[in-house]
Design a protein around this motif. Structure first.
Motif, mmCIF file in Angstrom:
data_model
loop_
_atom_site.group_PDB
_atom_site.id
_atom_site.type_symbol
_atom_site.label_atom_id
_atom_site.label_comp_id
_atom_site.label_asym_id
_atom_site.label_seq_id
_atom_site.Cartn_x
_atom_site.Cartn_y
_atom_site.Cartn_z
ATOM 1 N N ILE A 260 0.835 -1.208 0.000
ATOM 2 C CA ILE A 260 0.000 0.000 0.000
ATOM 3 C C ILE A 260 0.869 1.258 0.000
ATOM 4 O O ILE A 260 0.643 2.205 -0.771
ATOM 5 C CB ILE A 260 -0.948 -0.008 1.216
ATOM 6 C CG1 ILE A 260 -2.002 -1.111 1.072
ATOM 7 C CG2 ILE A 260 -1.647 1.341 1.387
ATOM 8 C CD1 ILE A 260 -2.839 -1.336 2.302
ATOM 9 N N LYS A 261 1.884 1.267 0.886
ATOM 10 C CA LYS A 261 2.737 2.447 0.965
ATOM 11 C C LYS A 261 3.504 2.666 -0.336
ATOM 12 O O LYS A 261 3.631 3.804 -0.834
ATOM 13 C CB LYS A 261 3.708 2.298 2.131
ATOM 14 C CG LYS A 261 4.588 3.526 2.321
ATOM 15 C CD LYS A 261 5.509 3.371 3.518
ATOM 16 C CE LYS A 261 6.387 4.609 3.680
ATOM 17 N NZ LYS A 261 7.300 4.505 4.836
ATOM 18 N N GLY A 262 4.020 1.550 -0.912
ATOM 19 C CA GLY A 262 4.791 1.675 -2.151
ATOM 20 C C GLY A 262 3.973 2.278 -3.279
ATOM 21 O O GLY A 262 4.411 3.209 -3.972
ATOM 22 N N TRP A 263 2.751 1.756 -3.449
ATOM 23 C CA TRP A 263 1.913 2.289 -4.518
ATOM 24 C C TRP A 263 1.406 3.695 -4.206
ATOM 25 O O TRP A 263 1.252 4.533 -5.099
ATOM 26 C CB TRP A 263 0.723 1.357 -4.770
ATOM 27 C CG TRP A 263 1.074 0.253 -5.705
ATOM 28 C CD1 TRP A 263 1.351 -1.034 -5.409
ATOM 29 C CD2 TRP A 263 1.207 0.364 -7.121
ATOM 30 N NE1 TRP A 263 1.653 -1.768 -6.524
ATOM 31 C CE2 TRP A 263 1.565 -0.915 -7.619
ATOM 32 C CE3 TRP A 263 1.075 1.416 -8.036
ATOM 33 C CZ2 TRP A 263 1.786 -1.183 -8.959
ATOM 34 C CZ3 TRP A 263 1.287 1.145 -9.388
ATOM 35 C CH2 TRP A 263 1.635 -0.136 -9.836
ATOM 36 N N VAL A 265 3.043 6.033 -2.533
ATOM 37 C CA VAL A 265 4.158 6.945 -2.818
ATOM 38 C C VAL A 265 4.321 7.107 -4.319
ATOM 39 O O VAL A 265 4.535 8.216 -4.851
ATOM 40 C CB VAL A 265 5.454 6.425 -2.166
ATOM 41 C CG1 VAL A 265 6.648 7.231 -2.651
ATOM 42 C CG2 VAL A 265 5.343 6.501 -0.656
ATOM 43 N N THR A 266 4.225 5.972 -5.042
ATOM 44 C CA THR A 266 4.389 6.020 -6.495
ATOM 45 C C THR A 266 3.316 6.900 -7.147
ATOM 46 O O THR A 266 3.612 7.737 -8.019
ATOM 47 C CB THR A 266 4.319 4.605 -7.073
ATOM 48 O OG1 THR A 266 5.362 3.815 -6.496
ATOM 49 C CG2 THR A 266 4.499 4.617 -8.583
ATOM 50 N N LEU A 267 2.064 6.717 -6.708
ATOM 51 C CA LEU A 267 0.975 7.499 -7.297
ATOM 52 C C LEU A 267 1.059 8.967 -6.896
ATOM 53 O O LEU A 267 0.744 9.866 -7.695
ATOM 54 C CB LEU A 267 -0.381 6.920 -6.853
ATOM 55 C CG LEU A 267 -0.705 5.513 -7.380
ATOM 56 C CD1 LEU A 267 -1.992 4.990 -6.754
ATOM 57 C CD2 LEU A 267 -0.836 5.524 -8.903
ATOM 58 N N ARG A 268 1.495 9.247 -5.661
ATOM 59 C CA ARG A 268 1.572 10.639 -5.209
ATOM 60 C C ARG A 268 2.660 11.402 -5.943
ATOM 61 O O ARG A 268 2.509 12.588 -6.266
ATOM 62 C CB ARG A 268 1.814 10.664 -3.701
ATOM 63 C CG ARG A 268 1.850 12.097 -3.104
ATOM 64 C CD ARG A 268 1.923 12.042 -1.600
ATOM 65 N NE ARG A 268 3.130 11.364 -1.159
ATOM 66 C CZ ARG A 268 4.326 11.963 -1.031
ATOM 67 N NH1 ARG A 268 4.452 13.240 -1.367
ATOM 68 N NH2 ARG A 268 5.370 11.291 -0.616
ATOM 69 N N ASP A 277 -1.721 1.282 -15.453
ATOM 70 C CA ASP A 277 -0.857 1.051 -14.295
ATOM 71 C C ASP A 277 -1.426 1.698 -13.041
ATOM 72 O O ASP A 277 -1.331 1.150 -11.925
ATOM 73 C CB ASP A 277 0.541 1.592 -14.581
ATOM 74 C CG ASP A 277 1.261 0.807 -15.660
ATOM 75 O OD1 ASP A 277 0.861 -0.370 -15.862
ATOM 76 O OD2 ASP A 277 2.198 1.335 -16.269
ATOM 77 N N ILE A 278 -2.030 2.890 -13.235
ATOM 78 C CA ILE A 278 -2.642 3.552 -12.077
ATOM 79 C C ILE A 278 -3.785 2.708 -11.522
ATOM 80 O O ILE A 278 -3.910 2.515 -10.300
ATOM 81 C CB ILE A 278 -3.133 4.963 -12.476
ATOM 82 C CG1 ILE A 278 -1.937 5.877 -12.795
ATOM 83 C CG2 ILE A 278 -3.985 5.556 -11.359
ATOM 84 C CD1 ILE A 278 -2.336 7.244 -13.314
ATOM 85 N N ASN A 279 -4.601 2.152 -12.425
ATOM 86 C CA ASN A 279 -5.715 1.301 -11.981
ATOM 87 C C ASN A 279 -5.210 0.038 -11.290
ATOM 88 O O ASN A 279 -5.785 -0.409 -10.285
ATOM 89 C CB ASN A 279 -6.608 0.934 -13.169
ATOM 90 C CG ASN A 279 -7.441 2.113 -13.647
ATOM 91 O OD1 ASN A 279 -7.781 3.001 -12.861
ATOM 92 N ND2 ASN A 279 -7.769 2.135 -14.937
ATOM 93 N N ASP A 280 -4.129 -0.521 -11.854
ATOM 94 C CA ASP A 280 -3.542 -1.705 -11.196
ATOM 95 C C ASP A 280 -3.088 -1.370 -9.781
ATOM 96 O O ASP A 280 -3.302 -2.148 -8.835
ATOM 97 C CB ASP A 280 -2.359 -2.229 -12.013
ATOM 98 C CG ASP A 280 -2.812 -2.894 -13.317
ATOM 99 O OD1 ASP A 280 -4.017 -3.251 -13.397
ATOM 100 O OD2 ASP A 280 -1.971 -3.044 -14.217
ATOM 101 N N GLY A 281 -2.436 -0.249 -9.633
ATOM 102 C CA GLY A 281 -1.967 0.159 -8.318
ATOM 103 C C GLY A 281 -3.109 0.373 -7.344
ATOM 104 O O GLY A 281 -3.048 -0.040 -6.173
ATOM 105 N N LEU A 282 -4.177 1.026 -7.838
ATOM 106 C CA LEU A 282 -5.340 1.250 -6.974
ATOM 107 C C LEU A 282 -6.012 -0.072 -6.586
ATOM 108 O O LEU A 282 -6.481 -0.242 -5.454
ATOM 109 C CB LEU A 282 -6.340 2.176 -7.675
ATOM 110 C CG LEU A 282 -5.878 3.625 -7.869
ATOM 111 C CD1 LEU A 282 -6.882 4.404 -8.715
ATOM 112 C CD2 LEU A 282 -5.683 4.314 -6.517
#
Length: 459
Positions: A260-263, A265-268, A277-282
């Motif tokens: 959760i933290k990794g994604w 930080v990546t999205l922020r 990729d954004i949807n995958d992360g979410l």
């Protein structure tokens, strides 16, 4: 605080003292009565012989005139004092030469003059010496003309009784001494192991669970030592399981939090530009959040169950509908894992009283385990049927199975088998919920062939 040793020795000593006192008293009374009866029998026989002799051979003579000769005849055959008494109660002759003024105040003499054999026991008026006497009537032509009286001292018998009493007291004291010694030694065999077990228990209370009680005797105290040692082993085992549980929970929490933290930080930071990729992360964040929520719910349930704070919200449950809805919920997952999820129930399933949410939690947890350990191409089957006053829900899979050595432990708190994953409290929670419903949960498994779980609930 009075020790067990003192109470044991004291109780043994009290019992033996009472026993010795009672036995000595009874023996002394028996000895005294034995000697007294012998003396009385002897005097009665002598008096009877004397009275019969007089009535047969001398009754025609005057008693007062022949008293001296009669006394000489009677006293020659006995060591007792002999008295010849007339019908008025006056002593005509005495083998010891004593003369009495007036009428003698002895019961035996009064009865003899009344025509019956009399007996008297007491202290002589002049000397105060203990004595016993027997008087017998002297008859002439059927009429009492006097009495013959035999008197003997009881001083010798009292001496024998006194010596016997001293011997019995000495023997009694010896018995008390021996019993006291034996009771001290016997109590030591009881209190010694108890004291050692107490010291071991104190060490365990201080946290030193490696201490063990030594079993010296195969008795109740030995069983206590075994129980204490078993308790220490169980505490150590549960402590190890608790540490493993904490480590496992820490790992279970760390993995989704890291994702959760990794994604996040990546999205922020805008490191991902592609919308897919954004949807995958979410999606990953959502799944890991659900996983965390489920884990926290399990921990909360476990805490409430351990504290006894969970109460069931009983309601009418249509079992067929409940199982169908659960199968529909888990079917997508089964298809993703290429596992055949089958639901087979009879048409006449009864309506039961249960907590629908908790019952659903149990079935989902058991199906989750079955899906988790069943390889692709396998089958998970859930079935239910009514049996007399109960209903049985059965969940069977064709998965890896559970090793025989681990099977008795899988429902224990914090236990995680060699091939299990998760918190290690899921089956424990299921078992507790089923128990709250007054039911039973059974697990049968064959390694490499599959596992079958049966939940039996009252209708």
């Amino acid at each position: 605080m009075q020790s067990i040793k003192k109470r044991l020795v004291g109780s043994y000593l009290l019992v033996i003292l009472l026993t010795v006192i009672i036995m000595d008293t009874l023996l002394l009374l028996g000895i005294r009565q034995y000697y007294y009866d012998n003396v009385k029998d002897m005097l009665e026989k002598q008096a009877e012989v004397a009275g019969s002799f007089y009535e047969c051979y001398l009754s025609y003579q005057d008693l007062e005139g022949e008293a001296g000769a009669l006394l000489k005849s009677y006293s020659s055959t006995t060591a007792a004092q002999v008295q010849i008494i007339n019908a008025g109660g006056m002593v005509l002759a005495d083998s010891q030469g004593a003369q009495a003024a007036g009428k003698l105040p002895f019961d035996d003499m009064q009865r003899a003059l009344a025509g019956e054999s009399g007996h008297w026991q007491g202290n002589l008026p002049i000397t105060g010496e203990p004595a016993m006497s027997v008087a017998y009537p002297l008859k002439s032509n059927g009429e009492v003309v006097g009495a013959v009286r035999f008197i003997t001292s009881l001083a010798g018998i009292h001496g024998v009784i006194r010596n016997a009493a001293l011997i019995l007291i000495a023997v009694g004291l010896l018995v008390v001494l021996l019993v006291t010694t034996v009771s001290v030694l016997l109590s030591a065999t009881i209190t010694g192991p108890v004291e050692r077990i107490t010291r071991v228990a104190e060490e365990m209370a201080a946290g030193r669970f490696s201490a063990r009680a030594i079993k010296k005797y195969d008795d109740e105290v030995g069983k206590l030592a075994d129980t204490l040692n078993y308790m220490a082993e169980e505490i150590v085992r549960y402590d190890q399981l608790k540490n493993q549980f904490i480590a496992s929970i820490s790992h279970e929490l760390r993995t989704p939090l890291t994702s959760i933290k990794g994604w996040a930080v990546t999205l922020r930071t805008g490191g991902v530009k592609n919308m897919d990729d954004i949807n995958d992360g979410l999606n990953i964040i959502e799944r890991e959040s659900d996983r965390l929520t489920l884990l926290v719910d399990e921990l909360l349930d476990f805490s409430r169950l351990s504290a006894g704070k969970i109460t069931l919200q009983l309601d009418t449950v249509h079992l067929q509908e409940l199982l169908d809805s659960i199968v529909k919920q888990l079917n997508p997952r089964a298809r993703r894992q290429r596992i055949c999820l089958v639901c087979e129930t009879t048409k006449d399933l009864p309506v039961i009283k249960a907590d629908p949410n908790r019952l659903k939690q149990v079935v989902i947890n058991l199906l989750d385990n079955a899906l988790k350990f069943t390889p692709p191409g396998g089958t998970v089957k859930i079935s239910a049927q009514a049996e007399e006053e109960q209903v049985q829900i059965k969940i069977a899979d064709t998965g890896n199975g559970i090793p025989h050595a681990e099977l008795p432990k899988v429902k224990q708190k914090f236990y995680k088998g060699t091939s299990s994953a998760g918190s290690g409290i899921g089956l424990s929670i299921c078992d507790e919920i089923v128990r709250l419903h007054r039911g039973q949960l059974f697990i049968d498994s064959v390694p490499e062939q599959g596992t079958e779980v049966r939940v039996i609930l009252p209708i």
